[in-house]
Design a protein around this motif. Structure first.
Motif, PDB file in Angstrom:
ATOM      1  N   PHE A  24       0.874  -1.478  -0.019  1.00  0.00           N
ATOM      2  CA  PHE A  24       0.070  -0.039  -0.025  1.00  0.00           C
ATOM      3  C   PHE A  24       0.942   1.079   0.113  1.00  0.00           C
ATOM      4  N   THR A  25       2.078   1.180   0.790  1.00  0.00           N
ATOM      5  CA  THR A  25       2.674   2.330   0.922  1.00  0.00           C
ATOM      6  C   THR A  25       3.558   2.853  -0.415  1.00  0.00           C
ATOM      7  N   LYS A  26       4.073   1.846  -0.994  1.00  0.00           N
ATOM      8  CA  LYS A  26       4.770   1.806  -2.157  1.00  0.00           C
ATOM      9  C   LYS A  26       3.718   2.171  -3.336  1.00  0.00           C
ATOM     10  N   SER A  27       2.635   1.838  -3.117  1.00  0.00           N
ATOM     11  CA  SER A  27       1.667   2.252  -4.493  1.00  0.00           C
ATOM     12  C   SER A  27       1.214   3.573  -4.358  1.00  0.00           C
ATOM     13  N   SER A  96      -0.353  12.119  -8.329  1.00  0.00           N
ATOM     14  CA  SER A  96       0.891  12.484  -8.524  1.00  0.00           C
ATOM     15  C   SER A  96       1.123  13.901  -8.057  1.00  0.00           C
ATOM     16  N   GLY A  97       2.169  14.267  -7.722  1.00  0.00           N
ATOM     17  CA  GLY A  97       2.428  15.686  -7.400  1.00  0.00           C
ATOM     18  C   GLY A  97       1.767  16.183  -6.140  1.00  0.00           C
ATOM     19  N   ALA A  98       1.752  17.654  -6.369  1.00  0.00           N
ATOM     20  CA  ALA A  98       1.069  18.339  -5.063  1.00  0.00           C
ATOM     21  C   ALA A  98      -0.493  18.095  -5.146  1.00  0.00           C
ATOM     22  N   GLU A  99      -1.118  17.782  -6.240  1.00  0.00           N
ATOM     23  CA  GLU A  99      -2.391  17.471  -6.065  1.00  0.00           C
ATOM     24  C   GLU A  99      -2.871  16.189  -5.255  1.00  0.00           C
ATOM     25  N   GLY A 100      -1.969  15.125  -5.580  1.00  0.00           N
ATOM     26  CA  GLY A 100      -2.204  14.111  -4.834  1.00  0.00           C
ATOM     27  C   GLY A 100      -1.656  14.204  -3.188  1.00  0.00           C
TER      28      GLY A 100
END
Length: 119
Positions: A24-27, A96-100
């Motif tokens: 989970f943390t990897k994904s 991805s990125g700041a949005e995530g």
């Protein structure tokens, strides 16, 4: 005999929880931080080469640069023509990125608020 079975089941359950947490943390962390940046500049990709050393592809407006990053300096290695960049791999995804990162903060806040109400 029952104690051995319960000990084995607890051990298997613990290993399963650790493995699922790892997956989970990897994904979850896969895309976070790669596409962060300002309005005109973004780091598209980064490859660690050792402790405090990496190479990265940076986009500045419509130009792409390969840079070397070390603990004490950043060096421009090459300018990459736009046609050599595969932008399909850098498309915006929900994580991805700041949005995530903001979505994760909202989820965490929602969970912590719900947890406070339960107490």
């Amino acid at each position: 005999m029952n104690s051995i079975i319960s000990l084995a089941s607890v051990l298997i359950l613990t290993i399963l929880i650790l493995y699922l947490s790892y997956i989970f943390t990897k994904s979850l962390g896969k895309g976070i931080g790669l596409k962060r940046g300002g309005t005109h500049m973004q780091m598209l990709d980064r490859l660690p080469l050792g402790q405090d050393k990496a190479v990265a592809i940076v986009q500045l407006s419509s130009h792409y640069y390969l840079i070397g990053i070390a603990a004490s300096q950043i060096t421009l290695l090459a300018e990459i023509p736009e046609e050599e960049i595969d932008l399909e791999g850098y498309e915006s995804s929900p994580l991805s990125g700041a949005e995530g990162y903001l979505d994760f903060k909202k989820l965490l806040k929602k969970y912590s608020d719900r947890h406070k109400k339960d107490e």
